[in-house]
Design an enzyme around this catalytic site. Structure first.
Site, PDB file in Angstrom:
ATOM      1  N   ARG A  99       0.765  -1.313   0.074  1.00 31.16           N
ATOM      2  CA  ARG A  99       0.098  -0.117  -0.099  1.00 31.16           C
ATOM      3  C   ARG A  99       0.819   1.167  -0.074  1.00 31.16           C
ATOM      4  NH1 ARG A  99      -3.469  -2.545  -1.929  1.00 31.16           N
ATOM      5  NH2 ARG A  99      -5.634  -3.002  -0.922  1.00 31.16           N
ATOM      6  N   GLU A 142      -3.419   7.664  -4.062  1.00 31.48           N
ATOM      7  CA  GLU A 142      -4.007   7.110  -5.571  1.00 31.48           C
ATOM      8  C   GLU A 142      -5.424   7.745  -5.632  1.00 31.48           C
ATOM      9  OE1 GLU A 142      -3.831   3.011  -5.466  1.00 31.48           O
ATOM     10  OE2 GLU A 142      -1.795   2.954  -5.394  1.00 31.48           O
ATOM     11  N   HIS A 182      -0.577   0.268  -9.689  1.00 33.29           N
ATOM     12  CA  HIS A 182      -1.254  -0.640  -8.862  1.00 33.29           C
ATOM     13  C   HIS A 182      -1.993  -1.939  -9.252  1.00 33.29           C
ATOM     14  CE1 HIS A 182      -3.756  -0.757  -4.758  1.00 33.29           C
ATOM     15  NE2 HIS A 182      -3.467  -2.066  -5.381  1.00 33.29           N
TER      16      HIS A 182
END
Ligand SMILES: NC(=O)C1=CN([C@@H]2O[C@H](COP(=O)(O)OP(=O)(O)OC[C@H]3O[C@@H](n4cnc5c(N)ncnc54)[C@H](O)[C@@H]3O)[C@@H](O)[C@H]2O)C=CC1
Ligand SMILES: O=C(O)C(=O)[C@H](O)COP(=O)(O)O
Length: 384
Positions: A208, A237, A254
């Site tokens: 993350r 993000e 991602h």
């Protein structure tokens, strides 16, 4: 029964229509109004399952087709008696293949061998344990850090973070985003973390974005504590920092867990759980949904080639991580809104990436050791 399903849930409509009337909505556009007559909500990580979205709705079931759960307010759902589930391990193999592709690419690009290096794996759950196995098979020394697991496991080989970092040539995060004690991971890769790292280490974050302080990372790179970085996740993000991107050796939007299987496993896990919860007969036949592999077979003559050169050639043909790197750099335009839109679009339109086990590899003139390494990465063997 009405099911609201986020658009990026792979085959969401196909799967959940078998269980009830299914309305598919773009992930970031799902609002409370959509849920006022819904029984179930199926999402991925872009939709936040919080009080704001779900209060005073009839939703009884929330499923997320992801491994991470930091977008779910579990405490609130539990208090309200709303059942929720995730898809633990659904994309663990995908992330481990991402790491293999990334590190083989870096080693070829910069002229070093992975074998003999030391990798520190921080977080040894579904993803981390697969990373441990694959890199051990490639001949690296693997150091493992996972205090929550170490606290309940008889395995004596887990090490404290402070003992792992000074020894690592490569360090890779595979922790969930945890904000509370005793083992928080939010900004765990901070100034202190990088100060402890062996100078010149490679840093990987496919966990993350918020597990890392990217200012500390940039300083660490400027000061030589970190030589190269591989970044799949960002903070924030979907907008992402161009200054961080420019300094990364390999970057991606991602998608480490976005193999076709990784996404499909997530859908299947939610479908199964929803059917169990509402006591609905399972009628969706997932086997008929698999596309053919783009690279079903490969042959590489191994004479006069070293193992990692061959491994890189195989992996690159099945999953070319440099395509992801190129696409995110093209997406890094000036305006934040445009950049965020580009990031989401790259993820939504991601190519069909099948996992390594869909490819059979013939390796004339390969040693038994190389054959073992190729098998350990997940490829099937084919006679030349
Ligand atoms: N980039 C991507 O596409 C993907 C990212 N992820 C991220 O990776 C995370 C890990 O995924 P899984 O392995 O499937 O989860 P998991 O829950 O199976 O494993 C996580 C491991 O981290 C350990 N851990 C927790 N706090 C820790 C700490 N402070 N220090 C060290 N270890 C700690 C846990 O004990 C557990 O063993 C997910 O929560 C998600 O945030 C997961 C899949 C895809
Ligand atoms: O499973 C997770 O956790 C992930 O990070 C996914 O691979 C990415 O999830 P989405 O952002 O596509 O929902």
């Amino acid at each position: 029964m009405k099911i609201v399903c986020a658009e990026t849930v792979l085959l969401g409509h196909e799967a959940f229509s078998n269980a009830g009337k299914t309305e598919v909505i773009p992930d970031r556009e799902i609002t409370r109004e959509h849920l006022l007559d819904a029984d179930a909500l199926i999402i991925r990580s872009k939709t936040k399952a919080t009080a704001e979205l779900l209060h005073d709705t009839p939703v009884k079931f929330v499923g997320t087709a992801t491994a991470g759960t930091d977008h779910i307010d579990a405490g609130w759902l539990q208090k309200r008696g709303i059942y929720w589930c995730a898809a633990p391990g659904c994309n663990a193999n995908s992330v481990s293949e991402y790491l293999v592709a990334a590190l083989l690419t870096l080693s070829r690009r910069h002229g070093f061998d992975l074998a003999g290096k030391t990798i520190g794996v921080i977080g040894c759950g579904n993803v981390g344990s697969r990373v441990v196995k694959k890199f051990h098979a490639l001949g690296l020394d693997v150091l493992r850090n996972d205090p929550p697991l170490a606290a309940v496991s008889p395995d004596p080989d887990f090490m404290p973070l402070g003992a792992v970092l000074p020894e690592c040539d490569i360090v890779s995060l595979h922790v969930p985003l945890v904000k509370h004690k005793p083992w928080p991971t939010e900004r765990m890769a901070d100034y202190t973390f990088f100060e402890q790292l062996k100078p010149g280490a490679i840093f990987v974050n496919a966990a993350r974005g918020d597990a890392c302080d990217y200012d500390a990372l940039l300083d660490a790179q400027a000061g030589g504590a970190v030589s190269r970085m591989v970044l799949d996740v960002w903070t924030p993000e979907p907008a992402f920092r161009s200054d961080v991107l420019k300094r990364a050796d390999l970057a991606s939007p991602h998608i480490a867990g976005h193999s076709y299987e990784g996404k499909l496993n997530g859908t299947v896990a939610c479908y199964d759980e929803l059917c169990n919860f509402f006591e609905i007969r399972k009628t969706w036949n997932v086997a008929s949904s698999l596309p053919v592999a783009e690279v079903p077979t490969l042959e590489i003559d191994c004479a006069h080639r070293d193992d990692e050169e061959v491994l890189h050639k195989i992996v690159q043909q099945v999953y070319d991580i440099e395509t992801d790197d190129r696409l995110i750099r093209e997406a890094a335009v000036q305006g934040e809104i445009e950049r965020a839109r580009n990031f989401d679009a790259l993820r939504k339109n991601y190519r069909t990436r099948r996992e390594f086990h869909n490819t059979e590899v013939a390796l004339p003139n390969a040693s038994a050791g190389l054959q073992r390494k190729v098998a350990a990465m997940g490829f099937k063997r084919r006679e030349a």
